[in-house]
Design a protein around this motif. Structure first.
Motif, PDB file in Angstrom:
ATOM      1  N   PRO A   1      -4.506  18.262   9.394  1.00 16.09           N
ATOM      2  CA  PRO A   1      -5.606  18.642   8.489  1.00 16.09           C
ATOM      3  C   PRO A   1      -6.172  17.432   7.751  1.00 16.09           C
ATOM      4  N   ASP A   2      -7.339  17.603   7.145  1.00 18.85           N
ATOM      5  CA  ASP A   2      -7.927  16.570   6.302  1.00 18.85           C
ATOM      6  C   ASP A   2      -6.962  16.207   5.178  1.00 18.85           C
ATOM      7  N   ASN A   3      -6.897  14.911   4.858  1.00 17.74           N
ATOM      8  CA  ASN A   3      -6.117  14.427   3.708  1.00 17.74           C
ATOM      9  C   ASN A   3      -4.625  14.779   3.796  1.00 17.74           C
ATOM     10  N   TYR A   4      -4.111  14.914   4.988  1.00 15.64           N
ATOM     11  CA  TYR A   4      -2.717  15.343   5.161  1.00 15.64           C
ATOM     12  C   TYR A   4      -1.730  14.237   4.783  1.00 15.64           C
ATOM     13  N   PHE A   5      -2.098  12.990   5.074  1.00 16.08           N
ATOM     14  CA  PHE A   5      -1.238  11.849   4.767  1.00 16.08           C
ATOM     15  C   PHE A   5      -1.807  11.059   3.590  1.00 16.08           C
ATOM     16  N   ASP A   6      -0.921  10.392   2.870  1.00 12.05           N
ATOM     17  CA  ASP A   6      -1.400   9.541   1.780  1.00 12.05           C
ATOM     18  C   ASP A   6      -2.116   8.320   2.341  1.00 12.05           C
TER      19      ASP A   6
ATOM     20  N   ALA B   1       8.364   4.700   2.025  1.00 10.82           N
ATOM     21  CA  ALA B   1       7.701   6.002   2.097  1.00 10.82           C
ATOM     22  C   ALA B   1       8.703   7.140   1.987  1.00 10.82           C
ATOM     23  N   LYS B   2       8.223   8.273   1.539  1.00 11.75           N
ATOM     24  CA  LYS B   2       9.058   9.477   1.481  1.00 11.75           C
ATOM     25  C   LYS B   2       9.215  10.086   2.864  1.00 11.75           C
TER      26      LYS B   2
ATOM     27  N   TYR C   1       0.789  -1.238   0.000  1.00 13.12           N
ATOM     28  CA  TYR C   1       0.000   0.000   0.000  1.00 13.12           C
ATOM     29  C   TYR C   1       0.820   1.285   0.000  1.00 13.12           C
ATOM     30  N   VAL C   2       2.050   1.250   0.458  1.00 12.40           N
ATOM     31  CA  VAL C   2       2.866   2.461   0.491  1.00 12.40           C
ATOM     32  C   VAL C   2       3.512   2.682  -0.873  1.00 12.40           C
ATOM     33  N   GLN C   3       3.439   3.916  -1.355  1.00 12.62           N
ATOM     34  CA  GLN C   3       4.111   4.304  -2.595  1.00 12.62           C
ATOM     35  C   GLN C   3       5.308   5.188  -2.257  1.00 12.62           C
TER      36      GLN C   3
END
Length: 217
Positions: A108-113, A67-68, A42-44
């Motif tokens: 915040p919302d959507n901060y992480f992939d 992960a980056k 799952y990690v890109q």
């Protein structure tokens, strides 16, 4: 020693008082397998990943292979101090470590992939609220790992033999809960407690852990 002193000294700890720092210097093989599953599937490579309930920190190190950037959050100040001493400054991809209240994530919302949470859900009272918050801060979804409820690890009254677990689920029970929050892709970790392990998309007789990914709606 009077009766009150005895009660204080021998008071049975509450599940919320559990700390993974008690196992410092060791790791649970199945949990490490779960982190590798999450990282590989799952990690890109350009992802920012949050690990909720980072414990002794070996999951952060595993996720950072691909992960980056990785961050961790936990309710336990003891493990925060442990990881500050053992991980911070050694892993260049580690961005942030924080303490939180168990539900509200200060991002915040959507901060992480993606967000990972390995062997945490079974400790959480309001698991629906918990899952909603993990999904809120993720763009793609959330990886969960939790024990498969097996007869040998369950008391006659249905409660887990592991005192620190509030509950455990079988495949159907967990899937019903998770599908309220998003599309679920199921994964299963199979084998003995110390391995070796296999990963499957179908539950098997020796399945130890349920390791689904919840895709964000």
């Amino acid at each position: 020693m009077n009766d009150q002193e005895k009660m204080t000294r021998y008071r049975k700890p509450k599940p919320e008082e559990y700390s993974t720092v008690f196992g410092a210097g060791s790791f649970i093989p199945e949990q490490l397998e779960a982190y590798f599953l999450c990282m590989n599937k799952y990690v890109q490579e350009n992802d920012k990943v949050l690990d909720v309930g980072f414990g002794l920190g070996y999951g952060l190190s595993t996720l950072s292979i691909k992960a980056k950037e990785v961050s961790g959050i936990d309710i336990d100040e003891k493990v925060l101090n442990y990881c500050r001493a053992t991980t911070v400054g050694k892993n260049p991809k580690l961005k942030d470590l924080k303490i939180y209240d168990g539900y509200h994530l200060d991002y915040p919302d959507n901060y992480f992939d993606i967000v990972s949470s390995v062997d945490v859900l079974e400790h959480v009272k309001d698991y629906d609220k918990f899952l909603d918050e993990l999904l809120r801060v993720s763009k793609r979804g959330v990886f969960i790992n939790t024990p498969n409820r097996r007869p040998e690890y369950t008391n006659p009254d249905g409660k887990p033999k592991n005192y620190w677990h509030l509950r455990e689920w079988n495949q159907g029970e967990l899937k019903t809960i998770l599908e309220k929050h998003g599309r679920v892709e199921e994964n299963f970790i199979n084998g003995q407690f110390n391995g070796p392990f296999t990963i499957s998309s179908e539950i098997e007789e020796d399945t130890l852990a349920l390791s689904p990914f919840i895709f964000k709606k």
